[in-house]
Scaffold this active site. Structure first.
Site, short mmCIF file in Angstrom:
data_model
loop_
_atom_site.label_atom_id
_atom_site.label_comp_id
_atom_site.label_asym_id
_atom_site.label_seq_id
_atom_site.Cartn_x
_atom_site.Cartn_y
_atom_site.Cartn_z
N ASP A 55 0.80 -1.23 0.00
CA ASP A 55 0.00 0.00 0.00
C ASP A 55 0.83 1.28 0.00
O ASP A 55 0.28 2.38 0.05
CB ASP A 55 -0.97 0.01 1.19
CG ASP A 55 -0.26 -0.11 2.53
OD1 ASP A 55 0.89 -0.59 2.55
OD2 ASP A 55 -0.85 0.26 3.55
N GLU A 104 10.77 -3.57 12.81
CA GLU A 104 11.94 -2.96 12.17
C GLU A 104 13.11 -2.90 13.15
O GLU A 104 14.24 -3.29 12.85
CB GLU A 104 11.63 -1.53 11.70
CG GLU A 104 10.46 -1.41 10.72
CD GLU A 104 9.09 -1.29 11.37
OE1 GLU A 104 9.00 -1.49 12.61
OE2 GLU A 104 8.11 -1.01 10.65
C1 UGA Z 1 3.24 -0.26 9.32
C2 UGA Z 1 4.56 -0.48 8.60
O1 UGA Z 1 4.62 0.33 7.44
C3 UGA Z 1 4.63 -1.97 8.19
O2 UGA Z 1 5.73 -2.19 7.38
C4 UGA Z 1 4.67 -2.77 9.47
O3 UGA Z 1 4.72 -4.14 9.17
C5 UGA Z 1 3.42 -2.50 10.28
O4 UGA Z 1 3.22 -1.08 10.48
C6 UGA Z 1 3.54 -3.16 11.64
O5 UGA Z 1 4.50 -2.84 12.34
O6 UGA Z 1 2.68 -3.98 12.02
P1 UGA Z 1 0.71 -0.37 8.35
O7 UGA Z 1 0.41 0.56 7.23
O8 UGA Z 1 0.24 -0.01 9.70
O9 UGA Z 1 2.27 -0.66 8.38
O10 UGA Z 1 0.21 -1.86 8.03
P2 UGA Z 1 -0.33 -2.51 6.68
O11 UGA Z 1 -0.02 -1.70 5.49
O12 UGA Z 1 -1.72 -2.93 6.91
O13 UGA Z 1 0.55 -3.85 6.62
C7 UGA Z 1 1.93 -3.84 6.29
C8 UGA Z 1 2.21 -4.87 5.19
O14 UGA Z 1 1.93 -6.17 5.70
C9 UGA Z 1 1.35 -4.68 3.94
O15 UGA Z 1 2.12 -4.96 2.80
C10 UGA Z 1 0.25 -5.71 4.10
O16 UGA Z 1 -0.27 -6.20 2.89
C11 UGA Z 1 0.96 -6.82 4.90
N1 UGA Z 1 0.03 -7.55 5.81
C12 UGA Z 1 -0.84 -6.88 6.62
C13 UGA Z 1 0.05 -8.93 5.81
O17 UGA Z 1 0.81 -9.56 5.07
N2 UGA Z 1 -0.82 -9.61 6.65
C14 UGA Z 1 -1.71 -8.96 7.47
O18 UGA Z 1 -2.48 -9.63 8.19
C15 UGA Z 1 -1.71 -7.56 7.45
MN MN Z 2 0.52 0.26 5.19
#
Ligand code: UGA
Ligand code: MN
Length: 281
Positions: free
Chosen positions: A104, A185
Site C-alpha cells: 500500500d 523494524e
Molecule cells: C506499518 C509499517 O509500514 C509496516 O511495514 C509494518 O509491518 C506495520 O506497520 C507493523 O508494524 O505492524 P501499516 O500501514 O500499519 O504498516 O500496516 P499494513 O499496510 O496494513 O501492513 C503492512 C504490510 O503487511 C502490507 O504490505 C500488508 O499487505 C501486509 N500484511 C498486513 C500482511 O501480510 N498480513 C496482514 O495480516 C496484514
Molecule cells: Mn501500510
C-alpha cells in the site's frame, strides 16, 4: 539487483494495491519482486498480476500464526511472510539490495536509483508517518545522528519498514523479524548488528521524501444474497462472471443464505423493472 519484498494478504483492496505497485515496478530496471502471501497457498489472482507485469518475480506463501485470542491491533502485520522472503533470499541470493515495500505504499522512482548503491544499511525519510507527518533520520555532516519520529520509545532504530534498505551481504544469517507490533523494524535491525554511525543517509542527506506511507480506506467484503451458479446460467451471464471474479479477489461474496438484497435495474423497451440477484435463475 534490487529485491523488493512485498508482504500481502487477502482483502478487498489487495488487487488494486498490487496492480498499482506492479505499475511502479515496471518502470524499474534490474528489479526482482518477491511477493509473500499471508496465506497457506499462493493466491491465483496475485499470481495473475505478477505474470502480467512481466517482472522477474518470486511468489511465496507463509501464513501468520493463529493468534485468534489476541486483539487485532496486537497482531503484527506481515511478519511470517516477510520471514519467508528473507529465508528465500538467504538461500538463493548472494548479491543485491533488499527493500521492504508494502503493497500500500507509494514509491517515487528516484528511490530505486538511491537505494541501489546501499553498501550496508541505508536510510531515508518516509512521508505520512503518524503524528509528525514524516519519519526521518537526522543528519549532521553527512552522518546520521538521530531520528525525527513521533514514536521513539524503546526503539534504538525508530524507523518505518519503508525507511531503510540493506545490502544482501549485510543480511545476518540469523536476524529475524519478531511477532511484536511496532518493534518489527527495530528488532530486525538490532539483531542484524547495525550501528547508528554506519547508516548511509540517502535522498540528498534525508532532505527529500521518496516513499510515502499511504493508507487505503479499508473495505469490508460485501456479502450479497444470490446464487452464482444460477446466475451463470441465467440470461444475465456477465453479472455472474463479474461477481465470481470479484469473489475470487476477496472483494465480495455471493451466498444464497444471507446478505444484502441486491437488485438489477432492467430496461425492456420503455419499461423499467427490478430483479433481485437472489431471484435470478
Ligand atoms: C506499518 C509499517 O509500514 C509496516 O511495514 C509494518 O509491518 C506495520 O506497520 C507493523 O508494524 O505492524 P501499516 O500501514 O500499519 O504498516 O500496516 P499494513 O499496510 O496494513 O501492513 C503492512 C504490510 O503487511 C502490507 O504490505 C500488508 O499487505 C501486509 N500484511 C498486513 C500482511 O501480510 N498480513 C496482514 O495480516 C496484514
Ligand atoms: Mn501500510
Amino acid at each position: 539487483m534490487i529485491y523488493f519484498v512485498t508482504p500481502t494478504y487477502p482483502r478487498p483492496e489487495q488487487t488494486p494495491e498490487l496492480i498499482r505497485q506492479a505499475h511502479t515496478l515496471m518502470h524499474v530496471p534490474r528489479i526482482h519482486w518477491i511477493v509473500a502471501d499471508d496465506k497457506y497457498k499462493c493466491s491465483r489472482h496475485v499470481l495473475g498480476i505478477l505474470r502480467r507485469s512481466g517482472l522477474p518475480y518470486t511468489h511465496i506463501a507463509s501464513p501468520k500464526p493463529n493468534m485468534k485470542k489476541v486483539p487485532e491491533w496486537l497482531v503484527p502485520r506481515g511478519v511470517s511472510n516477510r520471514r519467508a522472503a528473507l529465508d528465500w533470499i538467504r538461500q538463493f541470493v548472494t548479491e543485491g539490495v533488499i527493500y521492504f515495500g508494502d503493497d500500500d505504499n507509494t514509491v517515487d522512482l528516484e528511490l530505486f536509483d538511491e537505494i541501489r548503491t546501499t553498501k550496508g544499511l541505508s536510510m531515508f525519510p518516509v512521508g505520512l508517518i503518524k503524528e509528525y507527518g514524516v519519519s526521518s533520520p537526522v543528519v549532521r555532516d553527512g552522518k546520521v545522528v538521530g531520528f525525527f519520529e513521533s514514536w521513539t520509545y524503546n526503539r534504538k532504530f525508530p524507523v518505518d519498514m519503508a525507511g531503510f534498505a540493506l545490502n544482501v551481504k549485510s543480511l545476518n544469517p540469523t536476524a529475524t523479524m519478531p511477532y511484536k507490533v511496532g518493534f518489527i523494524e527495530n528488532e530486525f535491525l538490532k539483531e542484524s548488528g547495525f550501528d547508528i554511525e554506519n547508516i548511509e543517509p540517502l535522498a540528498n542527506n534525508c532532505t527529500k521524501v521518496l516513499v510515502w506511507h499511504t493508507k487505503t480506506e479499508k473495505n469490508t467484503p460485501r456479502i450479497l444474497k444470490g446464487n452464482l451458479k444460477a446466475m451463470a446460467n441465467s440470461r444475465y451471464q456477465n453479472l455472474g462472471k463479474l461477481l465470481q471474479e470479484l469473489q475470487k479477489m476477496d472483494v465480495l461474496k455471493v451466498t444464497p443464505r444471507n446478505g444484502t438484497e441486491a437488485a438489477v435495474k432492467l430496461y425492456h423497451r420503455d419499461r423499467k423493472s427490478f430483479l433481485f440477484l437472489a431471484d435470478m435463475v
